[in-house]
Design a protein around this motif. Structure first.
Motif, PDB file in Angstrom:
ATOM      1  N   UNK A  13       0.893  -1.255   0.203  1.00 17.16           N
ATOM      2  CA  UNK A  13      -0.069  -0.083   0.139  1.00 17.16           C
ATOM      3  C   UNK A  13       0.793   1.411   0.002  1.00 17.16           C
ATOM      4  N   UNK A  14       0.161   2.546  -0.217  1.00 17.91           N
ATOM      5  CA  UNK A  14       0.988   3.601   0.087  1.00 17.91           C
ATOM      6  C   UNK A  14       0.791   4.031   1.399  1.00 17.91           C
ATOM      7  N   UNK A  18      -2.601 -17.953  -0.886  1.00 15.50           N
ATOM      8  CA  UNK A  18      -1.616 -17.215  -1.566  1.00 15.50           C
ATOM      9  C   UNK A  18      -1.854 -17.343  -3.130  1.00 15.50           C
ATOM     10  N   UNK A  19      -1.921 -18.282  -3.783  1.00 12.68           N
ATOM     11  CA  UNK A  19      -2.219 -18.476  -5.233  1.00 12.68           C
ATOM     12  C   UNK A  19      -3.650 -18.048  -5.564  1.00 12.68           C
ATOM     13  N   UNK A  20      -4.750 -18.174  -4.725  1.00 10.30           N
ATOM     14  CA  UNK A  20      -5.946 -17.406  -4.911  1.00 10.30           C
ATOM     15  C   UNK A  20      -5.756 -15.956  -4.866  1.00 10.30           C
ATOM     16  N   UNK A  21      -5.092 -15.476  -3.916  1.00  6.40           N
ATOM     17  CA  UNK A  21      -5.090 -13.966  -3.679  1.00  6.40           C
ATOM     18  C   UNK A  21      -4.196 -13.457  -5.177  1.00  6.40           C
ATOM     19  N   UNK A  22      -3.240 -14.200  -5.468  1.00  5.27           N
ATOM     20  CA  UNK A  22      -2.591 -13.778  -6.589  1.00  5.27           C
ATOM     21  C   UNK A  22      -3.389 -13.681  -8.022  1.00  5.27           C
ATOM     22  N   UNK A  23      -4.057 -14.787  -7.883  1.00  7.66           N
ATOM     23  CA  UNK A  23      -5.008 -14.819  -9.121  1.00  7.66           C
ATOM     24  C   UNK A  23      -5.865 -13.717  -9.133  1.00  7.66           C
ATOM     25  N   UNK A  24      -6.752 -13.468  -7.906  1.00  8.11           N
ATOM     26  CA  UNK A  24      -7.518 -12.569  -7.973  1.00  8.11           C
ATOM     27  C   UNK A  24      -7.168 -11.084  -8.198  1.00  8.11           C
ATOM     28  N   UNK A  25      -5.855 -10.767  -7.683  1.00  6.77           N
ATOM     29  CA  UNK A  25      -5.250  -9.465  -8.054  1.00  6.77           C
ATOM     30  C   UNK A  25      -4.842  -9.495  -9.553  1.00  6.77           C
ATOM     31  N   UNK A  26      -4.514 -10.350 -10.174  1.00  9.72           N
ATOM     32  CA  UNK A  26      -4.309 -10.612 -11.543  1.00  9.72           C
ATOM     33  C   UNK A  26      -5.433 -10.316 -12.382  1.00  9.72           C
ATOM     34  N   UNK A  27      -6.481 -10.942 -11.865  1.00  8.49           N
ATOM     35  CA  UNK A  27      -7.818 -10.876 -12.644  1.00  8.49           C
ATOM     36  C   UNK A  27      -8.469  -9.437 -12.629  1.00  8.49           C
ATOM     37  N   UNK A  74      -0.930   2.433   6.340  1.00  7.03           N
ATOM     38  CA  UNK A  74      -0.773   2.150   4.898  1.00  7.03           C
ATOM     39  C   UNK A  74      -1.798   1.850   4.137  1.00  7.03           C
ATOM     40  N   UNK A  75      -2.297   2.453   3.030  1.00 10.79           N
ATOM     41  CA  UNK A  75      -3.645   2.030   2.248  1.00 10.79           C
ATOM     42  C   UNK A  75      -3.684   0.579   1.894  1.00 10.79           C
ATOM     43  N   UNK A  76      -4.721   0.295   1.525  1.00 11.30           N
ATOM     44  CA  UNK A  76      -4.960  -1.355   1.140  1.00 11.30           C
ATOM     45  C   UNK A  76      -4.565  -1.284  -0.588  1.00 11.30           C
ATOM     46  N   UNK A  77      -3.471  -2.113  -0.806  1.00  7.66           N
ATOM     47  CA  UNK A  77      -3.205  -2.106  -2.215  1.00  7.66           C
ATOM     48  C   UNK A  77      -4.296  -2.473  -3.303  1.00  7.66           C
ATOM     49  N   UNK A  78      -4.496  -1.673  -4.457  1.00  5.08           N
ATOM     50  CA  UNK A  78      -5.377  -1.836  -5.343  1.00  5.08           C
ATOM     51  C   UNK A  78      -4.858  -2.569  -6.268  1.00  5.08           C
ATOM     52  N   UNK A  79      -5.597  -3.233  -7.218  1.00  3.19           N
ATOM     53  CA  UNK A  79      -5.030  -4.338  -8.172  1.00  3.19           C
ATOM     54  C   UNK A  79      -3.825  -3.931  -8.899  1.00  3.19           C
ATOM     55  N   UNK A  80      -4.100  -2.597  -9.454  1.00  9.57           N
ATOM     56  CA  UNK A  80      -3.078  -2.174 -10.352  1.00  9.57           C
ATOM     57  C   UNK A  80      -1.722  -1.750  -9.802  1.00  9.57           C
ATOM     58  N   UNK A  81      -2.074  -1.675  -8.321  1.00  7.95           N
ATOM     59  CA  UNK A  81      -0.811  -0.985  -7.918  1.00  7.95           C
ATOM     60  C   UNK A  81       0.205  -2.029  -7.075  1.00  7.95           C
ATOM     61  N   UNK A  82      -0.260  -3.374  -6.981  1.00  8.70           N
ATOM     62  CA  UNK A  82       0.648  -4.257  -6.187  1.00  8.70           C
ATOM     63  C   UNK A  82       1.626  -4.957  -7.124  1.00  8.70           C
ATOM     64  N   UNK A  83       2.758  -5.188  -6.717  1.00 14.86           N
ATOM     65  CA  UNK A  83       3.639  -6.132  -7.319  1.00 14.86           C
ATOM     66  C   UNK A  83       3.261  -7.554  -6.887  1.00 14.86           C
ATOM     67  N   UNK A  84       3.023  -8.292  -7.936  1.00 17.04           N
ATOM     68  CA  UNK A  84       2.326  -9.701  -7.648  1.00 17.04           C
ATOM     69  C   UNK A  84       3.218 -10.487  -7.140  1.00 17.04           C
ATOM     70  N   UNK A  85       4.636 -10.215  -7.151  1.00 16.67           N
ATOM     71  CA  UNK A  85       5.850 -11.234  -6.598  1.00 16.67           C
ATOM     72  C   UNK A  85       5.669 -11.359  -5.110  1.00 16.67           C
ATOM     73  N   UNK A  86       5.089 -10.501  -4.434  1.00 13.11           N
ATOM     74  CA  UNK A  86       4.986 -10.804  -2.914  1.00 13.11           C
ATOM     75  C   UNK A  86       4.163 -11.880  -2.635  1.00 13.11           C
ATOM     76  N   UNK A  87       3.444 -12.435  -3.455  1.00 12.80           N
ATOM     77  CA  UNK A  87       2.755 -13.666  -3.233  1.00 12.80           C
ATOM     78  C   UNK A  87       3.646 -14.944  -3.201  1.00 12.80           C
ATOM     79  N   UNK A  88       4.742 -14.641  -3.771  1.00 15.70           N
ATOM     80  CA  UNK A  88       5.723 -15.884  -3.935  1.00 15.70           C
ATOM     81  C   UNK A  88       6.377 -16.371  -2.856  1.00 15.70           C
ATOM     82  N   UNK A  89       6.640 -15.268  -1.750  1.00 18.48           N
ATOM     83  CA  UNK A  89       7.383 -15.890  -0.552  1.00 18.48           C
ATOM     84  C   UNK A  89       6.195 -16.040   0.431  1.00 18.48           C
ATOM     85  N   UNK A  90       6.377 -16.506   1.576  1.00 22.18           N
ATOM     86  CA  UNK A  90       5.505 -16.898   2.586  1.00 22.18           C
ATOM     87  C   UNK A  90       5.278 -15.911   3.707  1.00 22.18           C
TER      88      UNK A  90
END
Length: 279
Positions: free
Chosen positions: A140-141, A181-190, A157-173
């Motif tokens: 977030x900002x 995590x994969x669900x979240x990654x997918x919905x952010x991307x979607x 910190x603001x809640x990260x919007x779909x277009x402002x999040x680096x999706x790689x943060x879902x790769x680590x734990x």
DNA sequence: AGTCAGGCTATTA
DNA sequence: TAATAGCCTGAC
């Protein structure tokens, strides 16, 4: 600063009702105050001090009218719902209402609600809050507000919007999301690739919204109902989690009277849920 | 150590 | 269509 005085609004009851994950009780320096909470929502941070039915807010009248009055669902007449319960409710619900008549269904940001309740599945409050906070801290900002001379500035910190999040943060734990995590990654991307999806959701009725939500991986009946209730304000939605399931089996073996509360079952559910957790 | 926590997906029968 | 295993992880 702005002061409101409304019936059926209790900060503590709302904070402990499981619908919000970014409310924090603040150890208040002020003696003359029942509760002091801080909430982050809509890229803002609001401080609230409650004494009886009086609530002081660190925002202007303009901001209250434009943002927060809607967030607190100020136009819904909770008093008349209380009258229905007193009039036609069963004894258990009447008891629940006595303890939680200050409950309200917040009108929360839709995207934040979707993500938060996806995280909430098979999870506990503490972990949910930690994951949400960490997601915001990393994605977030950062904003600062000055609360005046006597306090330190508050950082949030603001809640990260779909277009402002680096999706790689879902790769680590490090977010503690586990198998979610994969669900979240997918919905952010979607959501990023389909910006109209969110906007369209708002135009759908309850049944349509449920269907659209459950097309996404990681959203089942319970999570979809929570999103409908807390993010889309479909107050007929009646999420059944393990606690509600248990209380239905405990107090309503013969079946719950959904007929009487047709259209407002979600509000009734909140009274029951809150009361159950107070025991 | 097992169970549970504000469930969902995928696989069976 | 209905029932159930398996899943991340930390708290108790």
């Amino acid at each position: 600063m702005y002061r409101i005085n409304v019936e059926n609004l209790n900060l503590k009851q709302i904070a402990n009702s499981g619908q919000c994950f970014r409310w924090k009780e603040v150890k208040s320096q002020q003696e003359d105050c029942d509760y002091h909470f801080r909430v982050v929502a809509f890229d803002r941070c609001l401080e609230m001090w409650q004494k009886g039915t009086e609530i002081e807010l660190n925002c202007s009248k303009k901001e209250w009218l434009e943002i927060w009055s809607d967030y607190f669902d100020i136009t819904t007449d909770y008093k008349s719902i209380g009258e229905i319960i007193k009039d036609k409710g069963d004894n258990h619900l009447k008891e629940a209402y006595k303890e939680g008549s200050g409950m309200r269904i917040l009108k929360q940001d839709l995207w934040e609600t979707i993500v938060s309740f996806m995280i909430s599945q098979n999870n506990n409050i503490k972990r949910i809050s930690n994951s949400v906070e960490e997601l915001c801290r990393r994605g977030g900002k950062c904003c600062k507000i000055d609360l005046g001379d006597e306090c330190d500035a508050v950082e949030y910190y603001s809640f990260p919007k779909p277009q402002e999040l680096d999706l790689s943060i879902f790769e680590d734990s490090s977010l503690g999301l586990g198998y979610r995590a994969p669900y979240l990654r997918e919905i952010y991307e979607f959501a990023r690739n389909n910006p109209m999806w969110l906007e369209n959701l708002r135009t759908l009725n309850y049944e349509e919204a449920m269907k659209a939500l459950m097309e996404r991986k990681g959203i089942g009946v319970k999570v979809a109902n929570c999103i409908c209730l807390f993010g889309l304000h479909h107050v007929e939605a009646f999420p059944i989690d393990t606690h509600v399931k248990q209380l239905l089996e405990k107090y309503y073996k013969e079946g719950f009277d959904f007929e009487t509360y047709n259209g407002i079952a979600g509000i009734i559910q909140q009274y029951l849920f809150y009361y159950e957790l107070q025991e």
